[in-house]
Every structure is written in C-alpha cells, then in structure tokens.
Write an enzyme that holds these catalytic residues in place. Sequence first.
Site, PDB file in Angstrom:
ATOM      1  CG  ASP A 271      39.600  37.426  44.226  1.00  0.00           C
ATOM      2  OD1 ASP A 271      40.522  37.936  43.397  1.00  0.00           O
ATOM      3  OD2 ASP A 271      39.840  36.263  44.917  1.00  0.00           O
TER       4      ASP A 271
ATOM      5  CE1 TYR B  79      38.147  40.913  51.086  1.00  0.00           C
ATOM      6  CE2 TYR B  79      39.735  40.481  52.327  1.00  0.00           C
ATOM      7  CZ  TYR B  79      39.699  40.758  51.291  1.00  0.00           C
ATOM      8  OH  TYR B  79      40.438  41.439  50.913  1.00  0.00           O
TER       9      TYR B  79
END
Length: 314
Positions: free
Chosen positions: A67, A159
């Site tokens: 994003d 992540y």
Amino acid sequence: MTTPEPAVPHAGDSGLLRVKMRVAYDGGPFSGWAIQPGRITVQGVLEEGLATLIRRPVRATVAGRTDAGVHARGQVVHFDLSPDEWYGLSRGKDLEPGEALQRRLRGVMNKILHIGFSGAAVRTDRHGANSSVNAIQVHDAVLAPEGFDARFSALWRRYSYRIADDAGSWDPLTRHLTLWHKGALGVDGMNEAAKALLGLQDFKAFCKPREGRTTIRELQRFEFVRNDDGVIVATVQADAFCHNMVRCLVGAALLVGSGDRSAEWLTERLLARKRDAQAKMSPAHPLVFEEVGYPGEQEMLSRAESTRARRFLP
C-alpha cells in the site's frame, strides 16, 4: 562474462528469458506499488526505467503488492526479456547482465524520480536534496529457474511492524519507520490474541475484500517481541495476504494491547467473518515487506499452479 543456459519461463515456448530481481524501497514518497493514473508508484517507476533500457514496455510482476507508504527490504519481481535484450545489457563490457541491469536501472530510476517529484511535497535531506532519489534500489537480478513466478511460486511473505509505546523510546531518527503509540501496550495479551488466529482461516474481517477474490489465507506467524531498546516489533507471515490484512491485524492487536478489547475479541472478529466499523487499520509507515520464501527449483512450477487454484476452508 559467462553465458549460462537460460531458464525458459512458464509462458510456453516464447523464447523469452524470465528475470528474477530483488528490490528494496522506501515507500514514503510513493502511492503504493501498483500503477495508478496520475500518481507516482514503485511499479510505475520501475517499469518506466526498464522501458527506457529495453526500449519497449516491460511488465513487472511482484511477489506482494504494498500500500501507499509501506516499505520493502526483500521484495521480488519478475519480467521477461528476449535473449538479445538480456545479454545486450552488458554492452560488450565484462559484466554479467544482471550486474549491468542493476547499475543502469539504478541510474535511470533516479532520473525518473528526480523529475517526477520535482516541486512535490516530499522529504528532503540536510542538503535540501530530493529524498525520493535512491528510494528504490535493485539488489540483484538473475535468470529465474524454470516455471518461476514471483507471485504464484511464493510459499510465504513476511512483514515487520515497529511500535514505540513509551515516549522515552520515540526516536526522531526512526519516526518514518515506527508507530509512536500513546500509552503502554501489553505484549503478552497481544500475543495471546494473535496466536488464536494462526492457521488456515477466513480473514474477511481483517481485510478489504475484493470482488471475486477469496479471503482465505494461512497465517503462519503473528507475534510481538519487545526489543532491548523498548520498541515492539511485530512479525506477520502468511502464504499470502488480502488487501490491508497486515495493517488490520496489527490494528486489532493494538486494541487488545491497550486494554480496549479482550484477547478473545480477535477470535470473535475472525469467526464473525464480517468487516465493519470495528475494524481499525494501523498506520502504513511502520510496515515493511521483509522477505518472501520460495520452494526449490524443481517445485517452482507446481507451486505456481497450485497457488492459482481458489482456496477453500476444509
């Protein structure tokens, strides 16, 4: 310069070579990975750079879309070139094509970034230079194994997310990579809540569903560790992620850690399989795509084919 036998991509007998490239980027200046009209994105800059070098449009496929504002250290992309295009990158010099691509693409992308962000409201360094320059780095580029697909061959993506919950650990030098959370967090409670979500689950309550896309994922790691400097680092790993899934998971865990929700609340949200106003996304800037894992060379093709199949809960 050596010329090993090229790997033939799974696109059939196209005669093209598949290139696997590892990249890192500071997501701060960009509107995410994917190309968007009128916006500067990582994919847009990368593909424009490749088109400049190869002198034709080149489509890059990524392991995991990020994003706006999300960073990457170990992102992987692939694209296809003809043998002449690949070996021609060296321009007769004693350089491997991958090394030549790395050097030339870095220079081309910096020019694109300098022009693209001229006059834009982006961070500058102490000399006033545009900090978006060097925001994308190519770490290596090699010919991929047969059947390799950056997206569909992946076994997992990992992540990290940094959280500082004490003003004493609010380091201004890392503020672009760390969430400054007002109020102490209970790491034990966050881990208790996170552990219950592991495994193959429907994560519809923790993502922005896209029409026609499954929300079933295998969450392999979801844990919080407080480092010696007091900063909490979350690790989130899954076979794949839905849109905004990591930020929704971390956001929900923060509510547990702050005492606003019970540890059981995450499980209740999971079983409800409903996204509503209770879903809270954590900010994007502390999120880093750290690494992607792939199977052995002999299993690349079969992994890609199985991943393309729609997943269902047993």
